[in-house]
Design a protein around this motif. Structure first.
Motif: not given
Ligand SMILES: [Zn+2]
Length: 320
Positions: A47, A50, A94, A140-141
């Motif tokens: 994404h 992130e 994103r 990820h975050s």
């Molecule tokens: Zn993510």
């Protein structure tokens, strides 16, 4: 979505020096120890908004972290989305056309009639490389500032790998999203008979400063747990994180949005522990209520569109 919810504390690093790759695939690097062992990979920016994973990979590159057995790959994934990041509108990047992390079933990847999006093109580009990866950590975050967690997938082997890595403390088992398959669930990673295995780590809120440290600590713990980096690594680089006292949760199912009128009953942030029957939200006329004696909300979303996951509902379970 309110883009001002959280301050942007992290600065995405310049990753263009990594563009050439050494695998024939841009931004994908593989180092071979020359010794037997698994092909271990750490991936970032599936994404685009992130940055914590990019910061962790940048550190691993700058410190010339190399495998002592098997192979180590470091890969930046959704490059186009990452390069579109704008701190003034950090939610906008994103993805470019669609969520990269919902494309990972062969049906989608092989479909000649499917619209060729930026993300599908990149997925097809990295797929031959991913087919050779034995053990994957995908960094990820999260939208909201909640405790970091590992998404271990639906299988026992995922939970076991998360326990071996030992950090972050929270491990969530789940089956993913109705919308499509995640990279961490791609083919053999989701086959209980295969030794290949994958984890996804959510390092905290997308842009909070601690997320970068969580990303790097988790990557180092993963490389240590898979014997990719040597035991004396801490002497020359950075201390390896100490294992956490772990807590395990199991998702009974995602709440997949059915109507264009989904509303949460409260401003949920994630990790709320709710008694059974608590009103979580409405999807059109339907009430969504807590199904378990203790229902834990996992990653409530602000993207409340039909077909998307609004929130995942979990309950605490004993250690794997
Ligand atoms: Zn993510």
């Amino acid at each position: 979505m309110n883009t001002a919810d959280y301050p942007v504390e992290l600065t995405p690093p310049d990753i263009t020096p990594y563009a050439p790759g050494n695998t024939g695939i841009p931004y994908v690097w593989t180092y071979d120890s020359g010794q037997p062992g698994p092909h271990v990979a750490v991936t970032a920016v599936v994404h685009g908004n992130e940055p914590c994973g990019a910061i962790a990979l940048d550190w691993l590159f700058r410190n010339n972290v190399r495998p002592v057995q098997g192979k180590l790959s470091l890969a930046f994934i959704n490059i186009a989305a990452y390069h579109a990041f704008d701190a003034a509108d950090p939610n906008a990047s994103r993805w470019v056309d669609e969520d990269f992390n919902r494309l990972w079933s062969p049906d989608v990847l092989d479909d000649p009639d499917r619209k060729l999006t930026v993300e599908l093109a990149r997925a097809r580009e990295i797929r031959p490389w991913l087919d050779s990866v034995d053990l994957l950590l995908d960094i990820h975050s999260m939208q909201h500032k909640t405790e970091p967690l590992t998404i271990a997938g639906p299988l026992q082997k995922g939970r076991a790998l998360a326990r071996d890595v030992g950090t972050p403390a929270v491990v969530v088992s789940d089956r993913g999203h109705a919308e499509g398959v995640r990279m961490r669930d791609y083919t053999a990673f989701a086959d209980p008979a295969s030794q290949r295995n994958a984890l996804l780590v959510e390092c905290g809120q997308h842009w909070e400063a601690p997320a970068a440290d969580i990303a790097l600590d988790t990557a180092l713990a993963f490389l240590a747990a898979t014997a990719t980096i040597p035991r004396d690594f801490a002497d020359t680089h950075r201390p390896l994180p100490k294992p956490d006292s772990m807590r395990f949760y199991e998702v009974s199912g995602p709440v997949t949005i059915q109507t264009d009128d989904f509303r949460f009953a409260q401003d949920w942030r994630g990790f709320e522990h709710l008694p059974q029957g608590t009103l979580i939200g409405h999807d059109g006329a339907e009430e969504i209520r807590a199904p378990h004696s203790t229902t834990v909300l996992i990653m409530p979303s602000a993207r409340l569109w039909p077909g998307k996951t609004a929130v995942r509902l979990a309950q605490p379970v004993d250690a794997a």
